[in-house]
Scaffold this active site. Structure first.
Site, PDB file in Angstrom:
ATOM      1  N   LYS A  23       0.839  -1.198   0.000  1.00 50.95           N
ATOM      2  CA  LYS A  23       0.000   0.000   0.000  1.00 50.95           C
ATOM      3  C   LYS A  23       0.876   1.251   0.000  1.00 50.95           C
ATOM      4  O   LYS A  23       0.660   2.177  -0.796  1.00 50.95           O
ATOM      5  CB  LYS A  23      -0.902  -0.017   1.242  1.00 50.95           C
ATOM      6  N   ARG A  93      -2.896   3.503   8.558  1.00 51.91           N
ATOM      7  CA  ARG A  93      -3.280   2.333   7.757  1.00 51.91           C
ATOM      8  C   ARG A  93      -2.184   1.289   7.723  1.00 51.91           C
ATOM      9  O   ARG A  93      -1.031   1.591   7.440  1.00 51.91           O
ATOM     10  CB  ARG A  93      -3.588   2.759   6.316  1.00 51.91           C
ATOM     11  N   GLY A 102      -8.069  -6.952   4.598  1.00 52.37           N
ATOM     12  CA  GLY A 102      -8.923  -7.021   5.778  1.00 52.37           C
ATOM     13  C   GLY A 102      -8.321  -7.750   6.974  1.00 52.37           C
ATOM     14  O   GLY A 102      -8.980  -7.910   7.991  1.00 52.37           O
ATOM     15  N   MET A 104      -5.518  -6.919   8.704  1.00 51.15           N
ATOM     16  CA  MET A 104      -4.959  -6.035   9.727  1.00 51.15           C
ATOM     17  C   MET A 104      -5.801  -4.763   9.840  1.00 51.15           C
ATOM     18  O   MET A 104      -6.831  -4.649   9.207  1.00 51.15           O
ATOM     19  CB  MET A 104      -3.507  -5.736   9.398  1.00 51.15           C
ATOM     20  N   ARG A 337      -3.942  -1.430  -6.186  1.00 50.66           N
ATOM     21  CA  ARG A 337      -3.182  -2.683  -6.122  1.00 50.66           C
ATOM     22  C   ARG A 337      -3.620  -3.559  -7.291  1.00 50.66           C
ATOM     23  O   ARG A 337      -4.668  -3.314  -7.903  1.00 50.66           O
ATOM     24  CB  ARG A 337      -3.410  -3.409  -4.800  1.00 50.66           C
ATOM     25  N   HIS A 453      -6.141 -43.543  -3.363  1.00 51.04           N
ATOM     26  CA  HIS A 453      -6.265 -44.196  -4.659  1.00 51.04           C
ATOM     27  C   HIS A 453      -7.301 -43.533  -5.549  1.00 51.04           C
ATOM     28  O   HIS A 453      -7.039 -43.147  -6.689  1.00 51.04           O
ATOM     29  CB  HIS A 453      -6.612 -45.674  -4.436  1.00 51.04           C
ATOM     30  N   SER A 769      13.448 -41.519 -17.069  1.00 47.06           N
ATOM     31  CA  SER A 769      12.274 -40.758 -16.675  1.00 47.06           C
ATOM     32  C   SER A 769      12.228 -40.807 -15.158  1.00 47.06           C
ATOM     33  O   SER A 769      12.189 -41.892 -14.572  1.00 47.06           O
ATOM     34  CB  SER A 769      11.016 -41.372 -17.280  1.00 47.06           C
ATOM     35  N   CYS A 837       8.049 -37.979 -14.857  1.00 45.00           N
ATOM     36  CA  CYS A 837       6.630 -38.305 -14.854  1.00 45.00           C
ATOM     37  C   CYS A 837       6.219 -38.338 -13.398  1.00 45.00           C
ATOM     38  O   CYS A 837       7.040 -38.175 -12.523  1.00 45.00           O
ATOM     39  CB  CYS A 837       6.365 -39.630 -15.553  1.00 45.00           C
ATOM     40  N   TYR A 857      11.707 -32.868 -20.835  1.00 43.04           N
ATOM     41  CA  TYR A 857      10.247 -32.736 -20.778  1.00 43.04           C
ATOM     42  C   TYR A 857       9.709 -33.051 -19.392  1.00 43.04           C
ATOM     43  O   TYR A 857      10.397 -33.674 -18.575  1.00 43.04           O
ATOM     44  CB  TYR A 857       9.571 -33.647 -21.815  1.00 43.04           C
TER      45      TYR A 857
HETATM   46  P1  ADP Z   1      -7.684  -2.111   3.996  1.00 46.72           P
HETATM   47  O1  ADP Z   1      -6.272  -2.482   3.758  1.00 46.72           O
HETATM   48  O2  ADP Z   1      -8.395  -3.010   4.946  1.00 46.72           O
HETATM   49  O3  ADP Z   1      -8.424  -1.865   2.705  1.00 46.72           O
HETATM   50  P2  ADP Z   1      -7.278   0.717   4.195  1.00 46.72           P
HETATM   51  O4  ADP Z   1      -6.062   1.177   4.875  1.00 46.72           O
HETATM   52  O5  ADP Z   1      -7.243   0.701   2.731  1.00 46.72           O
HETATM   53  O6  ADP Z   1      -7.654  -0.707   4.772  1.00 46.72           O
HETATM   54  O7  ADP Z   1      -8.477   1.623   4.698  1.00 46.72           O
HETATM   55  C1  ADP Z   1      -9.830   1.285   4.456  1.00 46.72           C
HETATM   56  C2  ADP Z   1     -10.589   2.466   3.902  1.00 46.72           C
HETATM   57  O8  ADP Z   1     -10.460   3.602   4.730  1.00 46.72           O
HETATM   58  C3  ADP Z   1     -10.075   2.936   2.564  1.00 46.72           C
HETATM   59  O9  ADP Z   1     -10.604   2.189   1.529  1.00 46.72           O
HETATM   60  C4  ADP Z   1     -10.594   4.365   2.511  1.00 46.72           C
HETATM   61  O10 ADP Z   1     -11.899   4.370   2.029  1.00 46.72           O
HETATM   62  C5  ADP Z   1     -10.567   4.761   3.949  1.00 46.72           C
HETATM   63  N1  ADP Z   1      -9.408   5.648   4.176  1.00 46.72           N
HETATM   64  C6  ADP Z   1      -8.151   5.282   4.493  1.00 46.72           C
HETATM   65  N2  ADP Z   1      -7.341   6.354   4.548  1.00 46.72           N
HETATM   66  C7  ADP Z   1      -8.097   7.436   4.252  1.00 46.72           C
HETATM   67  C8  ADP Z   1      -7.845   8.832   4.128  1.00 46.72           C
HETATM   68  N3  ADP Z   1      -6.639   9.333   4.308  1.00 46.72           N
HETATM   69  N4  ADP Z   1      -8.870   9.608   3.799  1.00 46.72           N
HETATM   70  C9  ADP Z   1     -10.099   9.106   3.600  1.00 46.72           C
HETATM   71  N5  ADP Z   1     -10.405   7.803   3.694  1.00 46.72           N
HETATM   72  C10 ADP Z   1      -9.417   6.964   4.017  1.00 46.72           C
HETATM   73 MG    MG Z   2      -7.849  -0.727   1.271  1.00 44.49          MG
END
Ligand code: ADP
Ligand code: MG
Ligand code: MG
Length: 891
Positions: A23, A93, A102, A104, A337, A453, A769, A837, A857
């Site tokens: 990220k 983040r 999701g 962390m 991503r 089997h 083989s 094989c 092969y």
């Molecule tokens: P995850 O990795 O679980 O997707 P994120 O770090 O991407 O978590 O955060 C989840 C959501 O929080 C993002 O999709 C975004 O909508 C919101 N968010 C994160 N940072 C900001 C920010 N600086 N301003 C506004 N919204 C944010």
């Molecule tokens: Mg995200």
């Protein structure tokens, strides 16, 4: 800069993903290419690891670097964290090197407190927004940092909503939110015995620490184990100034894919919500709208988004999954991503991106995961009609099937000959059941693992199979099975999905396998690139034809024992085995000869000049005999009911002979070439069948290229003797027919001794083989069935072994023997051909290994051929890239 633990978004360079996490690296990259990314900085994974090394303490060095960077952020945004009149708010983040969606934690609106909220209200002239944001912050911080269950907050909010008679959150006023905030603060106080922290710097460092900690929460650990992500990488932390999608009707937040992740169609795909923040889209409280309607609601923003998506895709040269927020009509990009996609989409995207000149063919080939391709070669349950499952076992062989339940192989065979579709349900299967597995649409067993089997056989045939479904209580006598209180009788219809292991009652419509034009094209590209052959394991004309259809360059393993298994042949095979004298045995063999010969003729004709490696008889003979226990039961019954009958006498004789054949360790007993050494007449018959078939087919003007393979050799003298046998018979047939045969004689390397003495063995062999299934068993000293049933899973779960060595070749051990075998073999016989094989031949990492060793092969089951072709191309491309990186670059 020495020990830099923090990087501003515009300060880092490309290629720092290891340090910045996915990220963070992408946020920085997007900042550098001028996209509207809210400014911020990234605390590196190295800081996370230092935190763990210091027993979970953030070092003063990291702390001071964070504070310095915060200052830069404050200057740039012209706001200040905690300043009551002009507050900076940030998000904190998580972001690991490998995306772990999701798993962390993330906290938004950090910097809110009793003072700054007032400032925000004034600044934005929107008190409702300010107080809503504050309560969101308390809730998220409370949950993520203070470990308070979200449920408490949600319940509190619900109570207040009810009290006021509101239907949804949008009806709450600023005053209402103030009330919620006070209630939330009490929840914090009650649960943590301290009041909600008002100092934004304290908030910040507590949150950074919580994000570091979330690297080791249960979810994240499990996810890493499932995806084989190492635990020592750590997570980075991104601190980013907030933008707000919840500022009113001209604001919003959403997710967009640059192409459709399910079909691959090149069209923006996604969802958004007006007047919402971050996680609202996924939380499911409100139903988001399809991205297309944004075009009408906010045409300018939509156009900007389209342009940005285009730009990002061009930049990363791959389909992107993008998070965005619109604040008062202005678009911000918060994340990008590489988007996850189905196999179908992966292929279409790769092919279309080449046409669009975004990447070349080689790059496109690297973008598709070979493992995913198997999804496309089997029938699938139409997801629209999916219903609740009856039971689930191990997804042993992919594909879906519907049919009536039968409980024995003969019955399956009989019904299928009548044109009925059946599903064979057994406690387990033995080689005796093969005809049933062949006849059935799919097989289900209540015992046995992924490599039992039934599973191995079914996968080999590309038939669906579920194993080890232990919730099925099978009653063979009454011909029914039960799951809980549901009973299913023979003849009732069930549907199974071998890709998920699920079993359903009744019929569910299917979707045909899709061998799209794009798929074919991609595979043709793969063939252009790859420098290692792909053959198929095929024992009969049907499989041979499938192999060719899927693009195999030949047969790498044709097992002859399956030719003995046909129900009509088994009695002859058994009398051959039971013969007391060689003359008697020869009589049965004479009967088998034309049958084998016919099999070979058909396969030779099908293969039209492609090479075919034929392995002479390999399994211990008792595998062809009736089950000892069943015989014993029969004999005991007959002793009571008809003690003087002929039948009893016959069964007793049979039982005696079966007992004589019994071995204490059949895997290491009289099998493989040892059969040929002790009963040369068996191999003689097979060899004669091969050469007579060869001459008959050659007479039709078809080229035949057999490669006769002697199994399980451990000493060169075994091969020498068997080789002489082959040559003698071939010369005999050549003299008789006046034809000249072009064929090879070689061996399967599947014992450590063979690999260790490969130099000697190669002097008697035209090819090796590597039979890595048995070589794995004999190298580890594991009997596969016992290992997989009893301890292998434990080994993998507890990291004793990284992977199941029967699935992915054990490169350190078994691989060394293969490497050694190739080297020694080519030293004494430079013309030696080498291949592999066994199930590893279709697995991508093993294929890379084989390519690196210089094998000619790989061979795998027909259904894995397409994926092996792709994996072979990837191995070639990767190895060449590595080489060119190592070579000095002149410019
Ligand atoms: P995850 O990795 O679980 O997707 P994120 O770090 O991407 O978590 O955060 C989840 C959501 O929080 C993002 O999709 C975004 O909508 C919101 N968010 C994160 N940072 C900001 C920010 N600086 N301003 C506004 N919204 C944010
Ligand atoms: Mg995200
Ligand atoms: Mg073997």
């Amino acid at each position: 800069m020495e020990n830099n633990f923090v990087f501003m978004f515009d300060q880092s360079e490309s290629g720092m993903k290891e340090l910045l996490g996915g990220k963070g690296a992408n946020l920085a990259e997007m900042t550098r290419i001028g996209l509207p990314v809210p400014y911020g900085f990234t605390i590196t994974t190295a800081a996370c690891n230092a935190y763990y090394d210091a027993e979970k303490v953030i070092s003063p060095e990291v702390e001071s670097q964070v504070l310095q960077s915060l200052q830069v952020l404050e200057e740039k945004t012209d706001k200040k964290l905690g300043n009551p009149t002009n507050p900076l708010l940030v998000s904190v983040r998580s972001g690991a090197v490998h995306s772990m969606p999701g798993m962390m934690d993330t906290v938004l609106n950090l910097g809110m407190n009793d003072e700054t909220v007032k400032g925000m209200a004034e600044l934005t002239n929107n008190a409702r927004f300010a107080y809503d944001s504050y309560r969101r912050f308390i809730q998220m911080f409370g949950n993520v940092v203070l470990d308070i269950e979200n449920y408490f907050f949600e319940q509190q909010l619900e109570e207040i909503r009810e009290e006021k008679g509101y239907q949804s959150d949008t009806e709450l006023t600023a005053e209402d939110w103030k009330e919620v905030i006070e209630a939330f603060k009490s929840i914090v106080l009650k649960n943590t015995k301290r009041s909600f922290p008002q100092d934004p710097k304290e908030q910040l460092f507590l949150t950074i620490q919580a994000v570091f900690d979330s690297w080791n929460n249960k979810r994240a650990i499990l996810y890493r184990r499932l995806h084989q992500i190492p635990g020592h990488l750590g997570t980075a932390v991104n601190i980013q100034s907030m933008v707000f999608g919840n500022m009113g009707e001209d604001s919003g937040t959403g997710v967009a894919f640059t192409r459709n992740p399910s079909t691959g169609e090149s069209k923006l795909y996604g969802e958004y919500l007006i007047n919402a923040q971050g996680e609202d889209v996924v939380a499911g409280i409100r139903t988001p709208q399809p991205i297309a309607t944004l075009k009408d609601e906010m045409p300018d923003v939509y156009q900007q988004l389209v342009n940005t998506c285009q730009l990002l895709e061009d930049h990363y040269k791959d389909m992107q999954d993008i998070e965005f927020t619109v604040e008062r009509g202005k678009l911000f990009i918060l994340q990008t991503r590489t988007g996850k996609r189905t196999a179908q989409a992966a292929i279409r995207i790769a092919v279309e991106m080449v046409k669009e000149k975004i990447m070349d063919q080689r790059e496109a080939l690297l973008r598709v995961d070979p493992d995913q391709l198997n999804q496309l070669l089997h029938h699938r349950i139409d997801p629209e009609y999916k219903r609740e499952k009856l039971a689930a076992g191990l997804p042993a062989s992919p594909g879906a099937a519907t049919g009536q339940v039968v409980f024995d192989a003969d019955e399956a065979d009989k019904l299928s000959k009548e044109g009925k579709k059946v599903i064979l349900v057994r406690p387990e299967t033995t080689p005796d059941d093969i005809h049933g597995i062949v006849a059935a649409q799919a097989t289900v067993t209540s015992r046995g693992g992924m490599t039992s089997h039934a599973a191995v056989v079914a996968r080999g045939m590309g038939k669906a199979c579920i194993c080890g479904c232990d919730s099925l209580k099978i009653h063979l006598d009454s011909k029914q099975f039960a799951v809980g209180d549901t009973t299913v009788n023979q003849g009732e219809i069930i549907t199974i999905d071998g890709s998920t292991g699920e079993i359903f009652l009744g019929e569910i419509p299917m979707i045909e396998p899709e061998l799209s034009d794009e798929f074919q094209l991609l595979l043709r590209w793969a063939d252009e690139e790859r420098k290692i052959g792909v053959r198929a394991n095929a024992d009969n004309p049907t499989d041979a034809a499938k192999a060719l259809e899927f693009g195999a360059g030949g047969i790498g393993l044709c097992r002859t024992e399956h030719m003995f298994m046909d129900a009509s042949r088994i009695p002859t095979v058994q009398s051959m085995i039971l013969s007391e004298t060689t003359t008697e045995r020869k009589e049965s063999l004479d009967q088998l000869l034309p049958m084998q010969q016919q099999d070979f003729e058909q396969i030779f004709e099908t293969m039209q000049g492609h090479p075919i490696t034929i392995r002479l008889l390999d399994p211990p003979l008792h595998e062809f005999m009736p089950d000892k226990e069943e015989l014993l039961v029969d004999v005991t019954k007959l002793q009571i009911t008809s003690p003087d009958s002929n039948e009893l006498q016959e069964k007793q004789t049979l039982l005696r002979k079966v007992r004589l054949l019994e071995e204490s360790n059949p895997m290491l007993g009289l099998r493989g070439c040892r059969l040929g050494m002790i009963h040369p007449e068996i191999y003689e018959m097979q060899i004669l069948a091969i050469f007579q078939a060869m001459s008959n087919v050659m007479k039709k003007g078809i080229t035949v290229k057999p490669e006769i393979m002697i199994p399980l050799v451990s000493h060169v003298n075994e091969l020498k003797e068997m080789r002489e046998l082959v040559i003698r018979i071939s010369q005999h047939v050549q003299t008789e027919t006046g034809l000249a045969f072009d064929y090879l004689i070689g061996t399967m390397i599947e014992t450590p001794r063979a690999a260790l003495t490969a130099d000697q063995i190669a002097e008697e062999a035209d090819f090796f083989s590597f039979g890595t299934n048995d070589l794995t068993q004999t190298t580890f000293g594991f009997s596969r069935d016992d290992a997989e049933g009893k301890f292998l899973q434990h080994y993998v779960d507890s990291d004793v072994l990284k992977r199941n060595p029967f699935v992915s070749l054990d490169q350190d051990g078994v691989g060394k023997l293969v490497e050694n075998g190739v080297k020694l073999g080519k030293a004494t016989n430079p013309a030696l051909k080498t291949g592999i094989c066994g199930e590893h031949g279709g697995e991508k990492e093993s294929i890379q290994f084989c390519f690196d060793l210089g094998l000619e092969y790989v061979s795998c089951s027909p259904f894995r051929v397409p994926s092996a072709r792709l994996a072979a191309a990837q191995s070639t491309i990767r190895s060449e890239r590595k080489k060119s990186r190592k070579e000095p670059q002149y410019s």
